[in-house]
Design a protein around this motif. Structure first.
Motif, mmCIF file in Angstrom:
data_model
loop_
_atom_site.group_PDB
_atom_site.id
_atom_site.type_symbol
_atom_site.label_atom_id
_atom_site.label_comp_id
_atom_site.label_asym_id
_atom_site.label_seq_id
_atom_site.Cartn_x
_atom_site.Cartn_y
_atom_site.Cartn_z
ATOM 1 N N ASP A 134 0.792 -0.985 -0.127
ATOM 2 C CA ASP A 134 0.021 0.003 -0.006
ATOM 3 C C ASP A 134 0.795 1.032 0.051
ATOM 4 O OD1 ASP A 134 -1.971 -1.485 -0.156
ATOM 5 O OD2 ASP A 134 -2.545 -1.197 2.082
ATOM 6 N N TYR A 135 1.943 1.255 0.861
ATOM 7 C CA TYR A 135 2.753 2.519 1.083
ATOM 8 C C TYR A 135 3.473 2.690 -0.462
ATOM 9 C CZ TYR A 135 6.594 5.550 2.834
ATOM 10 O OH TYR A 135 7.362 6.553 3.084
ATOM 11 N N LEU A 136 4.039 1.694 -1.002
ATOM 12 C CA LEU A 136 4.714 1.923 -2.271
ATOM 13 C C LEU A 136 3.612 2.378 -3.249
ATOM 14 C CD1 LEU A 136 6.615 -1.545 -2.151
ATOM 15 C CD2 LEU A 136 7.778 0.685 -2.249
ATOM 16 N N PHE A 137 2.745 1.898 -3.301
ATOM 17 C CA PHE A 137 1.496 2.496 -4.587
ATOM 18 C C PHE A 137 1.214 3.707 -4.029
ATOM 19 C CE2 PHE A 137 -0.049 -2.096 -5.240
ATOM 20 C CZ PHE A 137 0.577 -2.473 -6.662
ATOM 21 N N GLU A 138 0.859 4.081 -2.697
ATOM 22 C CA GLU A 138 0.556 5.512 -2.654
ATOM 23 C C GLU A 138 1.891 6.428 -2.833
ATOM 24 O OE1 GLU A 138 -0.145 4.831 1.522
ATOM 25 O OE2 GLU A 138 -2.071 3.988 1.120
ATOM 26 N N ASN A 139 2.793 6.014 -2.953
ATOM 27 C CA ASN A 139 3.936 6.830 -3.048
ATOM 28 C C ASN A 139 4.752 6.731 -4.434
ATOM 29 O OD1 ASN A 139 5.085 8.533 -0.481
ATOM 30 N ND2 ASN A 139 4.267 6.352 0.100
ATOM 31 N N GLY A 140 3.949 5.944 -5.424
ATOM 32 C CA GLY A 140 4.507 6.267 -6.680
ATOM 33 C C GLY A 140 5.011 5.056 -7.388
ATOM 34 N N ALA A 141 5.076 3.720 -6.977
ATOM 35 C CA ALA A 141 5.056 2.706 -7.558
ATOM 36 C C ALA A 141 4.085 2.080 -8.294
ATOM 37 C CB ALA A 141 5.632 1.411 -6.585
ATOM 38 N N ASP A 142 4.341 1.638 -9.395
ATOM 39 C CA ASP A 142 3.217 1.041 -10.328
ATOM 40 C C ASP A 142 3.415 -0.382 -10.357
ATOM 41 O OD1 ASP A 142 2.463 3.560 -11.736
ATOM 42 O OD2 ASP A 142 4.632 3.392 -12.484
ATOM 43 N N ILE A 143 4.466 -1.069 -10.209
ATOM 44 C CA ILE A 143 4.665 -2.620 -10.143
ATOM 45 C C ILE A 143 5.417 -2.946 -9.003
ATOM 46 C CG2 ILE A 143 5.544 -4.648 -11.500
ATOM 47 C CD1 ILE A 143 4.973 -3.161 -13.926
#
Length: 242
Positions: A134-143
């Protein structure tokens, strides 16, 4: 390299097994012998401009620019020398956010993060993995591509809502399982080669249109075999048999 690998993620729990000297030797071997291969997650110098792998690395493809980052949960309890903390990317939210911001500043089409996390031989992600995703997606990760458990864990495509209300596609597989391994534990011989279809649209946005996989199996042909460990494409093997 002859089998198609051009990006190697070295931020794993084994990166410090031979101490910092082993890590540096590994990094320098890649730089000297295979400079065309991109190495992630470890650093032989504090200056990432001269180190083995910058943070982030931008992979330039004909149609896509992909930023790639790599982190590990730990180093098997082996201490990282004081003052040399730069030598491996440990999972740390502040570091991850800083490097994701650096990635976004370079305007890639896709940000891909390799995470060495989770619990060995568990078929489901734990709370730490799902919270970090969740943290990665919220901060810009796509994959997000997960490793470490040695067995497959679930994958899912998501619609991610960002802080400004916009939505984007996201994809996570919590563990890809083993690829080539001599392990014999249950489920450790079964794995996949993941395929993602990504489209870059004229407006500049990307979509993850579909995902599928090739199921594979690691067959042990015995100690006396010329090729002891054989990576079997299960769908092809079934088709050939039929």
């Amino acid at each position: 390299m002859r089998t198609g690998f051009n990006v190697i993620c070295h931020a794993t729990n084994h990166a410090m097994d031979k101490g910092r000297a082993g890590l540096v030797s590994c990094a320098q071997h890649w730089k000297e012998q295979y400079p065309q291969v991109t190495i992630l997650g470890i650093h032989d110098t504090p200056d990432t401009a001269t180190s083995c792998g910058a943070d982030p690395v931008i992979i330039e493809l004909p149609e896509l620019r992909i930023a790639v980052l790599n982190y590990t949960y730990g180093t098997n309890g082996i201490a990282i020398p004081k003052g040399k903390e730069y030598c491996i990317n440990l999972i740390d939210k502040d570091l991850i956010k800083k490097q994701l911001e650096s990635a976004k500043a370079q305007n890639p089409d896709v940000i891909c993060v390799s995470m060495h996390w989770g619990i060995e031989y568990k078929l489901q992600p734990n709370t730490e993995q799902t919270d970090l995703a969740d943290y990665l997606f919220e901060n810009g990760a796509d994959i997000i591509l997960g490793s470490h458990p040695h067995v497959l864990e679930p994958m899912e495509k998501r619609t991610v809502t960002l802080s400004d209300g916009t939505k984007k596609d996201g994809f996570v597989i919590y563990s890809l399982g083993n690829f080539i391994s001599a392990q014999k534990d249950k489920y450790t011989k079964d794995s996949i080669i993941l395929n993602l279809k990504i489209t870059k649209h004229s407006q500049g946005n990307i979509t993850i249109d579909s995902y599928d996989y090739t199921p594979i199996y690691m067959q042990d042909n015995g100690a006396n075999a010329t090729n002891r460990y054989e990576l079997v494409d299960l769908e092809k093997k079934i088709k050939d048999y039929e």
